[in-house]
Design a protein around this motif. Structure first.
Motif, PDB file in Angstrom:
ATOM      1  N   SER A  13       0.813  -1.213   0.000  1.00 25.42           N
ATOM      2  CA  SER A  13       0.000   0.000   0.000  1.00 25.42           C
ATOM      3  C   SER A  13       0.843   1.258   0.000  1.00 25.42           C
ATOM      4  N   THR A  14       2.129   1.126   0.112  1.00 29.16           N
ATOM      5  CA  THR A  14       3.087   2.227   0.129  1.00 29.16           C
ATOM      6  C   THR A  14       2.685   3.337   1.082  1.00 29.16           C
ATOM      7  N   THR A  15       2.311   2.958   2.271  1.00 27.93           N
ATOM      8  CA  THR A  15       2.000   3.947   3.290  1.00 27.93           C
ATOM      9  C   THR A  15       3.270   4.715   3.629  1.00 27.93           C
ATOM     10  N   GLU A  16       3.204   5.997   3.537  1.00 30.53           N
ATOM     11  CA  GLU A  16       4.317   6.857   3.923  1.00 30.53           C
ATOM     12  C   GLU A  16       3.843   7.719   5.077  1.00 30.53           C
ATOM     13  N   PRO A  17       4.757   8.170   5.931  1.00 32.35           N
ATOM     14  CA  PRO A  17       4.313   9.114   6.950  1.00 32.35           C
ATOM     15  C   PRO A  17       3.635  10.289   6.256  1.00 32.35           C
ATOM     16  N   GLY A  19       0.587  10.023   5.090  1.00 32.21           N
ATOM     17  CA  GLY A  19      -0.457   9.520   4.242  1.00 32.21           C
ATOM     18  C   GLY A  19      -1.374   8.522   4.907  1.00 32.21           C
ATOM     19  N   ALA A  20      -1.260   8.332   6.196  1.00 32.25           N
ATOM     20  CA  ALA A  20      -2.058   7.309   6.867  1.00 32.25           C
ATOM     21  C   ALA A  20      -3.435   7.834   7.267  1.00 32.25           C
ATOM     22  N   ASP A  21      -4.409   6.935   7.205  1.00 29.71           N
ATOM     23  CA  ASP A  21      -5.747   7.252   7.680  1.00 29.71           C
ATOM     24  C   ASP A  21      -5.801   7.195   9.209  1.00 29.71           C
ATOM     25  N   TYR A  22      -5.060   6.218   9.767  1.00 31.16           N
ATOM     26  CA  TYR A  22      -5.092   5.959  11.205  1.00 31.16           C
ATOM     27  C   TYR A  22      -3.682   5.936  11.782  1.00 31.16           C
ATOM     28  N   TYR A  23      -3.550   6.540  12.952  1.00 31.73           N
ATOM     29  CA  TYR A  23      -2.309   6.504  13.721  1.00 31.73           C
ATOM     30  C   TYR A  23      -2.647   5.868  15.063  1.00 31.73           C
ATOM     31  N   VAL A  24      -2.084   4.694  15.309  1.00 29.44           N
ATOM     32  CA  VAL A  24      -2.324   3.981  16.556  1.00 29.44           C
ATOM     33  C   VAL A  24      -1.199   4.367  17.509  1.00 29.44           C
ATOM     34  N   LEU A  25      -1.567   5.062  18.578  1.00 25.06           N
ATOM     35  CA  LEU A  25      -0.583   5.610  19.501  1.00 25.06           C
ATOM     36  C   LEU A  25      -0.392   4.666  20.677  1.00 25.06           C
ATOM     37  N   GLY A  26       0.747   3.987  20.693  1.00 24.63           N
ATOM     38  CA  GLY A  26       1.059   3.064  21.775  1.00 24.63           C
ATOM     39  C   GLY A  26       0.324   1.753  21.642  1.00 24.63           C
ATOM     40  N   ARG A  39      -5.426  -2.369   8.408  1.00 23.44           N
ATOM     41  CA  ARG A  39      -4.771  -2.579   7.113  1.00 23.44           C
ATOM     42  C   ARG A  39      -5.440  -3.717   6.343  1.00 23.44           C
ATOM     43  N   GLU A  40      -5.910  -4.753   7.052  1.00 26.48           N
ATOM     44  CA  GLU A  40      -6.648  -5.839   6.399  1.00 26.48           C
ATOM     45  C   GLU A  40      -7.922  -5.306   5.751  1.00 26.48           C
ATOM     46  N   ARG A  41      -8.460  -4.243   6.328  1.00 26.94           N
ATOM     47  CA  ARG A  41      -9.690  -3.630   5.796  1.00 26.94           C
ATOM     48  C   ARG A  41      -9.367  -2.506   4.816  1.00 26.94           C
ATOM     49  N   GLU A  42      -8.128  -2.520   4.330  1.00 26.92           N
ATOM     50  CA  GLU A  42      -7.640  -1.625   3.288  1.00 26.92           C
ATOM     51  C   GLU A  42      -7.555  -0.158   3.694  1.00 26.92           C
ATOM     52  N   THR A  44      -4.982   2.729   5.577  1.00 27.27           N
ATOM     53  CA  THR A  44      -3.574   2.911   5.887  1.00 27.27           C
ATOM     54  C   THR A  44      -3.470   3.190   7.377  1.00 27.27           C
ATOM     55  N   ALA A  45      -2.548   2.496   8.022  1.00 29.47           N
ATOM     56  CA  ALA A  45      -2.398   2.619   9.473  1.00 29.47           C
ATOM     57  C   ALA A  45      -0.927   2.535   9.841  1.00 29.47           C
ATOM     58  N   VAL A  46      -0.548   3.380  10.792  1.00 27.38           N
ATOM     59  CA  VAL A  46       0.818   3.446  11.293  1.00 27.38           C
ATOM     60  C   VAL A  46       0.756   3.363  12.809  1.00 27.38           C
ATOM     61  N   VAL A  47       1.691   2.635  13.405  1.00 29.02           N
ATOM     62  CA  VAL A  47       1.806   2.576  14.857  1.00 29.02           C
ATOM     63  C   VAL A  47       2.871   3.572  15.287  1.00 29.02           C
ATOM     64  N   VAL A  48       2.590   4.338  16.323  1.00 28.88           N
ATOM     65  CA  VAL A  48       3.577   5.241  16.919  1.00 28.88           C
ATOM     66  C   VAL A  48       3.854   4.716  18.318  1.00 28.88           C
ATOM     67  N   ASP A  49       5.033   4.137  18.496  1.00 29.65           N
ATOM     68  CA  ASP A  49       5.384   3.518  19.779  1.00 29.65           C
ATOM     69  C   ASP A  49       6.889   3.314  19.809  1.00 29.65           C
TER      70      ASP A  49
END
Length: 142
Positions: A13-17, A19-26, A39-42, A44-49
């Motif tokens: 999905s080439t998620t770049e900082p 460009g994410a829909d969701y940011y999971v904090l911790g 991400r399975e539901r298509e 873009t998600a990034v974890v910040v931890d």
């Protein structure tokens, strides 16, 4: 200040900082699981931890309270922040911090105890009770 950002090796999905829909904090393992499901539901998600490393989900190696790292990662009003640490008190503090620093941001907060859901809602956040979600899933499974 530069923050480490790791992209999963198999990520198509080439998620770049930025460009994410969701940011999971911790959230450690739980936070990574939430990001995987999104991400399975298509989405873009990034974890910040700063305690997580995984090969299949992009991770920003920073504390969830590091607002500079969140900005560098692209967190904005166009995204949703999901606050998922293992402490309700920390979740509330992180949620309030990012709401104060990022106008218009949608903030979903995981509540580990049923009794905290009202506190999170009263503070203007969208609470999800982890205890209720898990107990409902177990009851449906058995």
């Amino acid at each position: 200040m530069s923050h480490n950002y790791t992209e999963s090796a198999d990520d198509e999905s080439t998620t770049e900082p930025g460009g994410a829909d969701y940011y999971v904090l911790g959230g450690g393992v739980l936070g990574v699981a939430v990001a995987r499901r999104l991400r399975e539901r298509e989405h873009t998600a990034v974890v910040v931890d700063d305690t997580v490393s995984t090969a299949d989900v992009p991770v920003v190696d920073a504390a969830p309270t590091d607002t500079d790292a969140l900005r560098d990662a692209g967190l904005s009003a166009a995204s949703t922040a999901i606050v998922a640490t293992c402490s309700d008190e920390r979740n509330l503090l992180v949620a309030q911090l990012i709401r104060a620093r990022f106008d218009g941001l949608r903030v979903v907060v995981l509540a580990n105890a049923d009794g905290r859901v009202g506190v999170f809602a009263d503070a203007g956040h969208e609470p999800v009770c982890v205890t209720s979600a898990i107990s409902d899933a177990v009851a449906e499974h058995v």
